[in-house]
Scaffold this motif. Structure first.
Motif, mmCIF file in Angstrom:
data_model
loop_
_atom_site.group_PDB
_atom_site.id
_atom_site.type_symbol
_atom_site.label_atom_id
_atom_site.label_comp_id
_atom_site.label_asym_id
_atom_site.label_seq_id
_atom_site.Cartn_x
_atom_site.Cartn_y
_atom_site.Cartn_z
ATOM 1 N N CYS A 188 39.020 -5.472 -45.159
ATOM 2 C CA CYS A 188 38.008 -6.458 -45.570
ATOM 3 C C CYS A 188 37.918 -6.629 -47.078
ATOM 4 C CB CYS A 188 36.645 -6.058 -45.019
ATOM 5 S SG CYS A 188 36.590 -6.018 -43.205
ATOM 6 N N GLY A 189 38.268 -5.593 -47.840
ATOM 7 C CA GLY A 189 38.138 -5.702 -49.282
ATOM 8 C C GLY A 189 38.301 -4.361 -49.972
ATOM 9 N N ALA A 190 38.017 -4.361 -51.274
ATOM 10 C CA ALA A 190 38.140 -3.152 -52.091
ATOM 11 C C ALA A 190 36.840 -2.885 -52.811
ATOM 12 C CB ALA A 190 39.274 -3.328 -53.101
ATOM 13 N N THR B 112 34.046 -9.633 -57.542
ATOM 14 C CA THR B 112 35.064 -10.398 -58.251
ATOM 15 C C THR B 112 36.284 -10.530 -57.351
ATOM 16 O OG1 THR B 112 36.236 -10.584 -60.363
ATOM 17 C CG2 THR B 112 36.190 -8.399 -59.337
ATOM 18 N N ASP B 113 37.235 -11.357 -57.747
ATOM 19 C CA ASP B 113 38.457 -11.497 -56.958
ATOM 20 C C ASP B 113 39.434 -10.362 -57.235
ATOM 21 O OD1 ASP B 113 37.798 -13.945 -55.621
ATOM 22 O OD2 ASP B 113 38.194 -15.018 -57.488
ATOM 23 N N VAL B 114 39.657 -10.076 -58.518
ATOM 24 C CA VAL B 114 40.652 -9.074 -58.906
ATOM 25 C C VAL B 114 40.045 -8.108 -59.924
ATOM 26 C CG1 VAL B 114 42.941 -8.655 -59.889
ATOM 27 C CG2 VAL B 114 42.517 -10.751 -58.574
ATOM 28 N N VAL B 115 40.178 -6.816 -59.656
ATOM 29 C CA VAL B 115 39.831 -5.778 -60.623
ATOM 30 C C VAL B 115 41.128 -5.228 -61.195
ATOM 31 C CG1 VAL B 115 38.903 -3.450 -60.953
ATOM 32 C CG2 VAL B 115 37.630 -5.119 -59.600
ATOM 33 N N ILE B 116 41.231 -5.234 -62.513
ATOM 34 C CA ILE B 116 42.383 -4.645 -63.203
ATOM 35 C C ILE B 116 41.895 -3.407 -63.926
ATOM 36 C CG2 ILE B 116 44.204 -4.971 -64.916
ATOM 37 C CD1 ILE B 116 43.892 -8.027 -64.428
ATOM 38 N N THR C 25 32.983 -4.894 -55.991
ATOM 39 C CA THR C 25 33.784 -5.232 -54.810
ATOM 40 C C THR C 25 34.778 -6.321 -55.205
ATOM 41 O OG1 THR C 25 32.203 -6.907 -54.057
ATOM 42 C CG2 THR C 25 31.912 -4.654 -53.243
ATOM 43 N N ALA C 26 35.949 -6.305 -54.571
ATOM 44 C CA ALA C 26 36.996 -7.251 -54.938
ATOM 45 C C ALA C 26 37.942 -7.470 -53.764
ATOM 46 C CB ALA C 26 37.774 -6.718 -56.143
ATOM 47 N N GLN C 27 38.779 -8.491 -53.901
ATOM 48 C CA GLN C 27 39.836 -8.694 -52.920
ATOM 49 C C GLN C 27 41.028 -7.788 -53.208
ATOM 50 O OE1 GLN C 27 40.766 -12.833 -51.682
ATOM 51 N NE2 GLN C 27 39.344 -13.458 -53.294
ATOM 52 N N LEU C 28 41.257 -7.516 -54.497
ATOM 53 C CA LEU C 28 42.447 -6.772 -54.907
ATOM 54 C C LEU C 28 42.131 -5.892 -56.113
ATOM 55 C CD1 LEU C 28 45.614 -6.330 -54.825
ATOM 56 C CD2 LEU C 28 45.759 -8.262 -56.424
ATOM 57 N N ALA D 173 49.385 -0.443 -51.918
ATOM 58 C CA ALA D 173 48.682 0.104 -50.759
ATOM 59 C C ALA D 173 47.786 -1.021 -50.249
ATOM 60 C CB ALA D 173 47.878 1.341 -51.149
ATOM 61 N N LYS D 174 46.907 -0.715 -49.326
ATOM 62 C CA LYS D 174 45.993 -1.738 -48.799
ATOM 63 C C LYS D 174 45.159 -2.321 -49.942
ATOM 64 C CE LYS D 174 45.283 -2.516 -44.950
ATOM 65 N NZ LYS D 174 45.811 -3.541 -44.023
ATOM 66 N N ARG D 175 45.326 -3.618 -50.203
ATOM 67 C CA ARG D 175 44.592 -4.343 -51.251
ATOM 68 C C ARG D 175 44.687 -3.658 -52.623
ATOM 69 N NH1 ARG D 175 42.130 -8.644 -49.551
ATOM 70 N NH2 ARG D 175 41.872 -8.915 -47.296
ATOM 71 N N PHE D 176 45.849 -3.106 -52.897
ATOM 72 C CA PHE D 176 46.047 -2.353 -54.137
ATOM 73 C C PHE D 176 47.488 -2.513 -54.611
ATOM 74 C CE2 PHE D 176 47.390 1.533 -56.332
ATOM 75 C CZ PHE D 176 46.428 1.624 -57.332
ATOM 76 N N ALA D 177 47.664 -2.669 -55.932
ATOM 77 C CA ALA D 177 49.004 -2.770 -56.505
ATOM 78 C C ALA D 177 49.038 -2.071 -57.857
ATOM 79 C CB ALA D 177 49.413 -4.233 -56.666
ATOM 80 N N THR D 178 50.232 -1.706 -58.286
ATOM 81 C CA THR D 178 50.428 -1.106 -59.603
ATOM 82 C C THR D 178 51.317 -2.019 -60.441
ATOM 83 O OG1 THR D 178 52.358 0.126 -58.796
ATOM 84 C CG2 THR D 178 50.230 1.264 -58.737
#
Length: 400
Positions: A146-148, A4-8, A159-162, A289-294
């Motif tokens: 490359c991804g998450a 997917t593009d984004v995992v929440i 797997t995701a971009q973010l 962080a790398k490909r990660f946000a809160t």
């Protein structure tokens, strides 16, 4: 393996609102939540009433959530009053100073959750690529250039971009990413419930700093069954005393709350279940962080005294979702280091000053020594005379 593009991570109000904010951007989104789909569709009352600014209400309207909340459940927050000890004097922050007909609105947390989930379902039915994975728990997160990759307790890997953490101020996902947080445990707990009372609250919120206790009154609309005046009551005490209060039968509880409010509201009657929460504020060392946000409380877990917790959450969601949508439309990386750094800088600028001011206020206003109480009274009386100061507070409460 799913992509997917984004995992929440977390389908509370923040996670659901972020999914709604991204639903029109042409991205695929996966929401992961340990609670069941039945609980997400019909969350139970949890005692928490959320004070929302004018700005937050406007944003919930753009997300399609505000109109899904019953009108009677939206209580007008006209004014705010701050008391010190047994003195009847209070500093009053009037809505007129904000330039609005009210400072904001009060809505139960579980109703916001329900409305946000209904908006997600509507977006999905309208073609948005959103998948809700309920009754699932994240056990590992790994990211690189490359991804998450997100691993679930069920054994599945996504797997995701973010990856975005929206899983509370005690975020497990944030910890899995190695992000430390400044946590301030006030050593107290809050008991929250809904009560009716004889005297009118006049749609004013109370913050009452008393001896060895802090009380708050959040004005609600009249009780739908009895027509009596109704409020959300918040009592902050030491954990042991809160547990004692929580164990009292309804009649004994009513009498004690009346006593604590010095009968200024007349007879008071419990109208809901009681809920207890530890009083802990949280501010992470980093928001990204790398490909990660809160986002939400995973980014900033506020002390409730200034009523900005969920409002800050929506501010961060608007900032992050706007940056992601813009990047996707331009065909660039939606989780680049530069994009996430800009989000962090903007959200820190929006939240850090008030977070620190709130810490200062709670430290000063919850001390029980006689000099501290005298100083508080003096500050309130000075503040009452300073119209520019009160106007600034009113504007802040309105989200301006």
């Amino acid at each position: 393996m799913m992509h997917t593009d984004v995992v929440i991570v977390g389908a509370g109000p923040a996670g659901l609102c972020l999914a709604n904010a991204l639903s029109g951007a042409g991205l695929s989104i996966v929401l992961i939540e340990p609670q069941s789909i039945e609980v997400l569709r019909d969350p139970a009352f949890d005692g928490r009433e959320i004070a929302m600014t004018q700005k937050s209400v406007a944003y919930l309207k753009t997300l399609g959530a505000w109109e899904r909340i019953d009108a009677h459940a939206k209580s007008q927050l006209s004014d705010a009053r701050v008391f010190n000890g047994s003195s009847p004097f209070s500093m009053k922050i009037g809505h007129a100073l904000s330039g609005h007909a009210e400072l904001g609105w009060l809505v139960s947390n579980h109703l916001i959750r329900r409305a946000a989930f209904e908006a997600v379902e509507h977006a999905r039915d309208s073609g948005a690529e959103i998948r809700v994975m309920a009754s699932e728990r994240v056990i590992d997160v790994d990211t690189d250039a490359c991804g998450a990759r997100v691993r679930l307790e069920s054994g599945a890997t996504i797997t995701a971009q973010l990856v975005v953490a929206a899983d509370s101020r005690f975020s497990t996902t944030r910890r899995l990413m190695g992000i430390a947080a400044q946590m301030h445990d006030f050593g107290k707990s809050m008991l929250v419930c809904c009560m009716t009372h004889e005297a009118s609250h006049e749609h004013a919120a109370w913050e009452w700093f008393g001896f060895e206790q802090t009380l708050a009154l959040l004005p609600m609309n009249v009780d739908p069954e009895s027509g009596a005046h109704r409020s959300s009551v918040v009592v902050t005490l030491g954990a042991r005393e809160i547990e004692r209060l929580n164990r009292l039968d309804a009649d004994a509880f009513n009498r004690e709350i009346e006593r604590r409010f010095e009968r200024r509201l007349g007879a008071m009657t419990l109208r809901s279940t009681r809920h207890v929460y530890p009083l802990v504020s949280v501010y992470p060392k980093r928001f990204v962080a790398k490909r990660f946000a809160t986002v939400g409380d995973a980014a900033v877990g506020m002390h409730p005294v200034t009523a900005h917790g969920f409002n800050f959450g929506l501010t961060g969601i608007e900032t992050l979702s706007g940056a992601i949508a813009e990047a996707h439309a331009a065909g660039v990386d939606i989780a680049s280091d530069a994009l996430l750094a800009r989000y962090e800088q903007k959200h820190r600028h929006a939240t850090r000053p008030l977070y620190l001011i709130t810490r200062f206020i709670t430290e000063i206003y919850t001390r029980d020594s006689l000099p501290a109480r005298i100083a508080r009274d003096a500050m309130l009386r000075i503040g009452e005379r300073l119209t520019p100061f009160k106007r600034a507070v009113a504007m802040s409460l309105a989200g301006e």
